[in-house]
Scaffold this motif. Structure first.
Motif, PDB file in Angstrom:
ATOM      1  N   LEU A  38       0.694  -0.969  -0.031  1.00 47.41           N
ATOM      2  CA  LEU A  38       0.069   0.026  -0.089  1.00 47.41           C
ATOM      3  C   LEU A  38       0.896   1.347  -0.082  1.00 47.41           C
ATOM      4  CD1 LEU A  38      -2.973  -0.882   2.534  1.00 47.41           C
ATOM      5  CD2 LEU A  38      -2.941  -0.629  -0.031  1.00 47.41           C
ATOM      6  N   LEU A  42      -0.012   3.355  -3.236  1.00 42.72           N
ATOM      7  CA  LEU A  42      -0.914   4.447  -3.219  1.00 42.72           C
ATOM      8  C   LEU A  42       0.192   5.623  -3.221  1.00 42.72           C
ATOM      9  CD1 LEU A  42      -3.321   3.261  -0.305  1.00 42.72           C
ATOM     10  CD2 LEU A  42      -3.559   3.422  -2.747  1.00 42.72           C
ATOM     11  N   THR A  45      -2.002   8.851  -4.484  1.00 45.82           N
ATOM     12  CA  THR A  45      -2.881   9.339  -3.560  1.00 45.82           C
ATOM     13  C   THR A  45      -2.075  10.435  -2.729  1.00 45.82           C
ATOM     14  OG1 THR A  45      -4.179   7.383  -3.593  1.00 45.82           O
ATOM     15  CG2 THR A  45      -4.507   8.735  -1.405  1.00 45.82           C
ATOM     16  N   GLY A  64      -7.406   9.259  -4.854  1.00 41.60           N
ATOM     17  CA  GLY A  64      -7.425   8.070  -3.541  1.00 41.60           C
ATOM     18  C   GLY A  64      -8.313   6.966  -3.765  1.00 41.60           C
ATOM     19  N   ASN A  67      -7.385   5.061  -7.065  1.00 43.23           N
ATOM     20  CA  ASN A  67      -6.090   4.491  -6.851  1.00 43.23           C
ATOM     21  C   ASN A  67      -6.311   3.399  -5.949  1.00 43.23           C
ATOM     22  OD1 ASN A  67      -2.991   5.432  -5.497  1.00 43.23           O
ATOM     23  ND2 ASN A  67      -3.089   4.053  -6.939  1.00 43.23           N
ATOM     24  N   PHE A  68      -6.825   3.400  -5.019  1.00 47.48           N
ATOM     25  CA  PHE A  68      -7.211   2.345  -3.915  1.00 47.48           C
ATOM     26  C   PHE A  68      -8.084   1.049  -4.738  1.00 47.48           C
ATOM     27  CE2 PHE A  68      -9.624   0.032  -0.599  1.00 47.48           C
ATOM     28  CZ  PHE A  68      -8.483  -0.471   0.088  1.00 47.48           C
ATOM     29  N   ALA A  71      -5.831  -0.928  -6.815  1.00 47.09           N
ATOM     30  CA  ALA A  71      -5.061  -1.682  -5.810  1.00 47.09           C
ATOM     31  C   ALA A  71      -5.767  -2.894  -5.347  1.00 47.09           C
ATOM     32  CB  ALA A  71      -4.196  -0.905  -4.907  1.00 47.09           C
ATOM     33  N   VAL A  72      -6.898  -2.752  -5.128  1.00 48.57           N
ATOM     34  CA  VAL A  72      -7.643  -3.842  -4.291  1.00 48.57           C
ATOM     35  C   VAL A  72      -7.417  -5.249  -4.875  1.00 48.57           C
ATOM     36  CG1 VAL A  72     -10.098  -4.393  -3.768  1.00 48.57           C
ATOM     37  CG2 VAL A  72      -9.333  -2.379  -3.192  1.00 48.57           C
TER      38      VAL A  72
END
Length: 167
Positions: A38, A42, A45, A64, A67-68, A71-72
């Protein structure tokens, strides 16, 4: 007096900080692969939060969130598979993973940059449509009541205001 209050509040805050450290440091090492992933995924973010100086930080929220979201899937693969730092390095060395994570952040930047222009356009179109409707209604009223109605309004506007009432 203020020094006495700060000394009285200091032991509680020190105990709380020590408690957070006692809980946070083991969790950091327990979830080190997640923290490393992370921390790198991130980065856009964090940049958005630093660059965006608005009061409500809409740039950081937009970038953010997307972006998250990018990434999840890789975070879930990390949690359900091999939860190790070498696996994090494998994920972060995959070009498609980086394109997904950072591409979603770029989409967040594009949404953040385009939203003010879209809102301005919608408000301009709405107000011009409303103005056209009011002008057509004004013409209807003039046809129904005559031009005397507008002249009395213009005369009232040119007349000095009554005492005590600003214009």
């Amino acid at each position: 007096m203020a020094a006495a209050k700060s000394k009285a509040a200091a032991p509680g805050s020190i105990k709380r900080n020590i408690g957070l450290l006692a809980l946070g440091v083991p969790l950091l090492f327990l979830f080190l692969p997640t923290v490393v992933f992370l921390g790198i995924a991130l980065l856009p973010t964090f940049v958005a939060l630093v660059v965006d100086r608005s009061v409500k930080r809409y740039g950081g929220m937009t970038v953010g969130g997307l972006n998250f979201a990018g990434a999840v899937p890789y975070l879930l693969n990390l949690w359900t598979g091999d939860h190790s730092v070498p696996e994090v390095l494998n994920i972060l060395s995959d070009v498609f993973a980086l394109m997904t994570i950072f591409g979603s952040a770029a989409a967040g930047w594009m949404i953040f940059a385009a939203t003010p222009a879209v809102v301005t356009t919608v408000l301009t179109l709405t107000s011009s449509r409303r103005l056209a409707a009011l002008r057509s209604r004004q013409k209807e009223l003039i046809e129904e009541w005559g031009t005397e109605v507008t002249k009395s309004a213009e005369d009232d506007f040119d007349a000095p205001p009554p005492p005590g009432k600003p214009r």
